[in-house]
Design a protein around this motif. Structure first.
Motif, PDB file in Angstrom:
ATOM      1  N   ASN A 312     -74.625 102.211 -89.226  1.00  0.00           N
ATOM      2  CA  ASN A 312     -74.550 102.793 -90.564  1.00  0.00           C
ATOM      3  C   ASN A 312     -73.895 101.776 -91.494  1.00  0.00           C
ATOM      4  O   ASN A 312     -73.644 100.628 -91.092  1.00  0.00           O
ATOM      5  CB  ASN A 312     -73.757 104.117 -90.547  1.00  0.00           C
ATOM      6  CG  ASN A 312     -72.419 103.980 -89.840  1.00  0.00           C
ATOM      7  OD1 ASN A 312     -71.673 103.026 -90.087  1.00  0.00           O
ATOM      8  ND2 ASN A 312     -72.104 104.922 -88.946  1.00  0.00           N
ATOM      9  N   GLU A 313     -73.593 102.190 -92.715  1.00  0.00           N
ATOM     10  CA  GLU A 313     -73.008 101.246 -93.671  1.00  0.00           C
ATOM     11  C   GLU A 313     -71.662 100.733 -93.198  1.00  0.00           C
ATOM     12  O   GLU A 313     -71.314  99.567 -93.390  1.00  0.00           O
ATOM     13  CB  GLU A 313     -72.865 101.914 -95.041  1.00  0.00           C
ATOM     14  CG  GLU A 313     -74.188 102.128 -95.762  1.00  0.00           C
ATOM     15  CD  GLU A 313     -73.996 102.660 -97.159  1.00  0.00           C
ATOM     16  OE1 GLU A 313     -72.831 102.686 -97.634  1.00  0.00           O
ATOM     17  OE2 GLU A 313     -74.986 103.034 -97.788  1.00  0.00           O
ATOM     18  N   GLU A 314     -70.881 101.613 -92.572  1.00  0.00           N
ATOM     19  CA  GLU A 314     -69.564 101.204 -92.080  1.00  0.00           C
ATOM     20  C   GLU A 314     -69.666 100.356 -90.815  1.00  0.00           C
ATOM     21  O   GLU A 314     -68.795  99.529 -90.537  1.00  0.00           O
ATOM     22  CB  GLU A 314     -68.692 102.438 -91.786  1.00  0.00           C
ATOM     23  CG  GLU A 314     -68.230 103.209 -93.020  1.00  0.00           C
ATOM     24  CD  GLU A 314     -69.357 104.027 -93.637  1.00  0.00           C
ATOM     25  OE1 GLU A 314     -70.261 104.465 -92.872  1.00  0.00           O
ATOM     26  OE2 GLU A 314     -69.348 104.208 -94.865  1.00  0.00           O
ATOM     27  N   SER A 315     -70.713 100.573 -90.034  1.00  0.00           N
ATOM     28  CA  SER A 315     -70.911  99.812 -88.800  1.00  0.00           C
ATOM     29  C   SER A 315     -72.349  99.290 -88.753  1.00  0.00           C
ATOM     30  O   SER A 315     -73.207  99.822 -88.034  1.00  0.00           O
ATOM     31  CB  SER A 315     -70.631 100.709 -87.585  1.00  0.00           C
ATOM     32  OG  SER A 315     -70.791  99.983 -86.380  1.00  0.00           O
ATOM     33  N   PRO A 316     -72.640  98.238 -89.523  1.00  0.00           N
ATOM     34  CA  PRO A 316     -74.012  97.705 -89.568  1.00  0.00           C
ATOM     35  C   PRO A 316     -74.392  97.046 -88.248  1.00  0.00           C
ATOM     36  O   PRO A 316     -73.531  96.735 -87.412  1.00  0.00           O
ATOM     37  CB  PRO A 316     -73.944  96.670 -90.694  1.00  0.00           C
ATOM     38  CG  PRO A 316     -72.509  96.269 -90.764  1.00  0.00           C
ATOM     39  CD  PRO A 316     -71.724  97.486 -90.388  1.00  0.00           C
TER      40      PRO A 316
END
Length: 354
Positions: A312-316
């Motif tokens: 996700n955006e926090e964990s690309p």
């Protein structure tokens, strides 16, 4: 294994220590809750089992399993057949030698990290034939068939190998499903990647080693596949690099247990939640060692990349996609020659901005 030469010598910093640290806390996990449909196995037991698997994958990358469902008779047959094969005269074993055209069969000059291993091996695939890319060239779409070659002796060798492989394959699927659940995925999320698997089984033989302070049975490495299921005998010798301090820890053999480690593919799929851990095998000057690892590998056409559900955006995504078949073919070719460069690794596909 012929005359001892310097190709066996490890660099000074990678040679085995005189004393070993025995692992007291590598997790030992009881799989009995998933081996029966008995309603007495509550959801809490399954939840607890999944949590144990996740914790072991995160903290160690290794664990052992008991009550796994693989018949002990199958293991006894393949261990007996393996010993009988490796104790044959060398010229008899070399009748089924592997080469660059077919990386299946007997081999006694394998290298790890460009240093020769003190061992002999016999490899066979689970699906016969197995398809892999014919070359490591990116634009070459030609495929080759890997076909098992079986020795004439011992007489029951092929039967023992194929029967054992079926049992370990079933266990591997169960383990992959538990790992998927531990990552918050559906149990079958990863199964389709193995539809036309490239998995293979290896029989290892480690002869007595008169230079055990200079050589290793297998040099330090990480497994490139998804999962490894190892049967080791009572001699032991497997060492795992502990994540907390980098110490080499010897995994104590437990009767009828299997040693499990997650490979590079699960590290990538999990987007580094789980890590493939370095391990090696110490050679012995006192007793011969036999082991049987099963390498659970996906289909040749699978593109390995972090799973969408785990990014996700926090964990690309921390890795670019790579083709498993091309990766595997590159590794196969390197086993037959001493390279001037390091073999391909998953960190070569890391996204540089993270």
């Amino acid at each position: 294994m012929g005359n001892i030469d310097e190709s066996f010598f490890q660099e000074t910093e990678h040679r085995p220590k005189q004393s070993t640290i025995e692992a007291e806390n590598i997790p030992l996990i009881d799989l009995s809750p998933i081996l029966t449909s008995d309603s007495s196995n509550s959801s809490s037991e399954i939840t607890n089992l999944v949590a144990q698997i996740g914790d072991a994958c995160q903290k160690w990358g290794f664990f052992q399993v008991i009550n796994h469902g693989v018949p002990s008779t199958c293991r006894e047959k393949i261990e007996r057949a393996s010993k009988e094969f490796f104790l044959l005269p060398t010229e008899e074993k070399r009748k089924v030698s592997r080469d660059e055209d077919n990386p299946l069969g007997f081999y006694d000059t394998e290298h790890t990290k460009n240093v020769r291993d003190w061992k002999e091996v016999f490899d066979f695939v689970v699906e016969n034939p197995t398809l892999l890319p014919a070359s490591d060239e990116p634009h070459d779409m030609e495929l080759m068939e890997l076909k098992n070659q079986w020795p004439n002796f011992p007489n029951n060798f092929r039967e023992a190998c194929e029967e054992y492989a079926q049992g370990i394959e079933k266990l591997s699927y169960k383990l992959v499903e538990l790992i998927a659940l531990s990552l918050g995925l559906s149990s079958k999320r990863l199964n389709s990647y193995f539809k036309e698997q490239t998995s293979f089984m290896r029989l290892n033989y480690y002869p007595l080693c008169p230079i055990r302070d200079l050589a290793l049975g297998v040099g330090r490495h990480k497994d490139s596949g998804a999962l490894t299921v190892l049967a080791q005998d009572d001699v032991g010798g497997l060492e795992v690099k502990r994540k907390t301090d980098g110490e080499w820890i010897q995994v104590k053999p437990i009767p009828d247990a299997y040693i499990i480690n997650v490979g590079d593919i699960i590290q990538v799929w999990s987007n580094d939640r789980y890590e493939s851990v370095e391990h090696r095998v110490i050679a012995s000057s006192m007793k011969e060692r036999f082991s049987v690892p099963f390498f659970f590998h996906p289909s040749h056409y699978v593109m390995v990349e972090p799973l969408e559900e785990l990014t996700n955006e926090e964990s690309p995504a921390k890795y670019r996609a790579y083709n498993w078949g091309k990766f595997r073919t590159t590794r196969n070719l390197s086993n037959f020659k001493k390279l001037n460069v390091e073999n391909v690794q998953i960190y070569h596909f890391r996204n540089g901005d993270l």
